[in-house]
Scaffold this motif. Structure first.
Motif, mmCIF file in Angstrom:
data_model
loop_
_atom_site.group_PDB
_atom_site.id
_atom_site.type_symbol
_atom_site.label_atom_id
_atom_site.label_comp_id
_atom_site.label_asym_id
_atom_site.label_seq_id
_atom_site.Cartn_x
_atom_site.Cartn_y
_atom_site.Cartn_z
ATOM 1 N N LEU A 183 3.077 5.871 -3.068
ATOM 2 C CA LEU A 183 4.235 6.580 -3.612
ATOM 3 C C LEU A 183 4.164 6.657 -5.133
ATOM 4 O O LEU A 183 4.461 7.697 -5.720
ATOM 5 N N ARG A 184 3.761 5.577 -5.774
ATOM 6 C CA ARG A 184 3.629 5.580 -7.243
ATOM 7 C C ARG A 184 2.584 6.604 -7.696
ATOM 8 O O ARG A 184 2.767 7.288 -8.706
ATOM 9 N N ALA A 185 1.492 6.714 -6.953
ATOM 10 C CA ALA A 185 0.455 7.692 -7.291
ATOM 11 C C ALA A 185 1.007 9.114 -7.149
ATOM 12 O O ALA A 185 0.722 9.986 -7.975
ATOM 13 N N ALA A 224 0.837 -1.208 0.000
ATOM 14 C CA ALA A 224 0.000 0.000 0.000
ATOM 15 C C ALA A 224 0.870 1.256 0.000
ATOM 16 O O ALA A 224 0.560 2.233 -0.694
ATOM 17 N N ILE A 225 1.948 1.244 0.762
ATOM 18 C CA ILE A 225 2.866 2.384 0.806
ATOM 19 C C ILE A 225 3.462 2.626 -0.576
ATOM 20 O O ILE A 225 3.498 3.751 -1.064
ATOM 21 N N LEU A 226 3.927 1.552 -1.207
ATOM 22 C CA LEU A 226 4.522 1.687 -2.552
ATOM 23 C C LEU A 226 3.499 2.180 -3.569
ATOM 24 O O LEU A 226 3.821 2.989 -4.435
ATOM 25 N N ALA A 281 8.171 7.396 2.529
ATOM 26 C CA ALA A 281 7.639 8.699 2.154
ATOM 27 C C ALA A 281 8.566 9.372 1.160
ATOM 28 O O ALA A 281 9.758 9.055 1.089
ATOM 29 N N LEU A 282 8.004 10.306 0.436
ATOM 30 C CA LEU A 282 8.737 11.047 -0.576
ATOM 31 C C LEU A 282 8.353 12.509 -0.477
ATOM 32 O O LEU A 282 7.171 12.847 -0.434
ATOM 33 N N ASP A 283 9.356 13.373 -0.408
ATOM 34 C CA ASP A 283 9.143 14.818 -0.484
ATOM 35 C C ASP A 283 9.916 15.325 -1.692
ATOM 36 O O ASP A 283 10.977 14.783 -2.025
ATOM 37 N N LYS A 321 10.667 8.136 -10.716
ATOM 38 C CA LYS A 321 9.993 6.931 -11.220
ATOM 39 C C LYS A 321 10.988 5.790 -11.459
ATOM 40 O O LYS A 321 10.654 4.622 -11.290
ATOM 41 N N SER A 322 12.226 6.130 -11.803
ATOM 42 C CA SER A 322 13.228 5.103 -12.100
ATOM 43 C C SER A 322 13.543 4.225 -10.886
ATOM 44 O O SER A 322 14.003 3.099 -11.042
ATOM 45 N N TYR A 323 13.282 4.708 -9.690
ATOM 46 C CA TYR A 323 13.510 3.908 -8.480
ATOM 47 C C TYR A 323 12.435 2.842 -8.290
ATOM 48 O O TYR A 323 12.608 1.934 -7.486
ATOM 49 N N PHE A 324 11.327 2.949 -9.000
ATOM 50 C CA PHE A 324 10.203 2.045 -8.808
ATOM 51 C C PHE A 324 10.081 1.020 -9.925
ATOM 52 O O PHE A 324 9.020 0.469 -10.156
#
Length: 104
Positions: A12-14, A7-9, A71-73, A49-52
């Motif tokens: 983050l993708r969204a 769910a976290i991933l 988390a991502l900022d 996006k390349s990290y995913f």
């Protein structure tokens, strides 16, 4: 992968899908809000996006990093030069585990 991790991933993708394509800095954080990694990009959306991608396509360091990201900022700036300066300052401030330490 635990259900909450999936769910976290997905969250983050969204968030990545809504990132601007301009220059900026991104901060990957853990569950406690500690900065794990600071990076710069001339175009935020494709860089983050390349990290995913598939974990087999990531380096060992990036696979380990992504295991801990919760988390991502992002900070959008006006130019690549501003992103470079901001990245260096944030690395010095937070001393993230997954960044190489910069020296003056």
């Amino acid at each position: 992968m635990p259900p909450n991790r999936a769910a976290i991933l997905e969250d983050l993708r969204a968030k990545i899908a809504e990132l601007p394509a301009g220059p900026g800095v991104y901060l990957f954080k853990d569950v406690r809000g500690r900065v794990l990694y600071v990076g710069k990009a001339k175009s935020l959306r494709p860089r983050v996006k390349s990290y995913f991608q598939r974990s087999t396509d990531l380096s060992a360091k990036n696979r380990e990093l992504m295991r801990h990201v919760d988390a991502l900022d992002t900070i959008v700036v006006g130019s690549e030069a501003e992103a470079l300066i901001l990245e260096a300052n944030l690395i010095k401030e937070h001393r993230p585990r997954f960044n190489i330490l910069l020296r003056d």
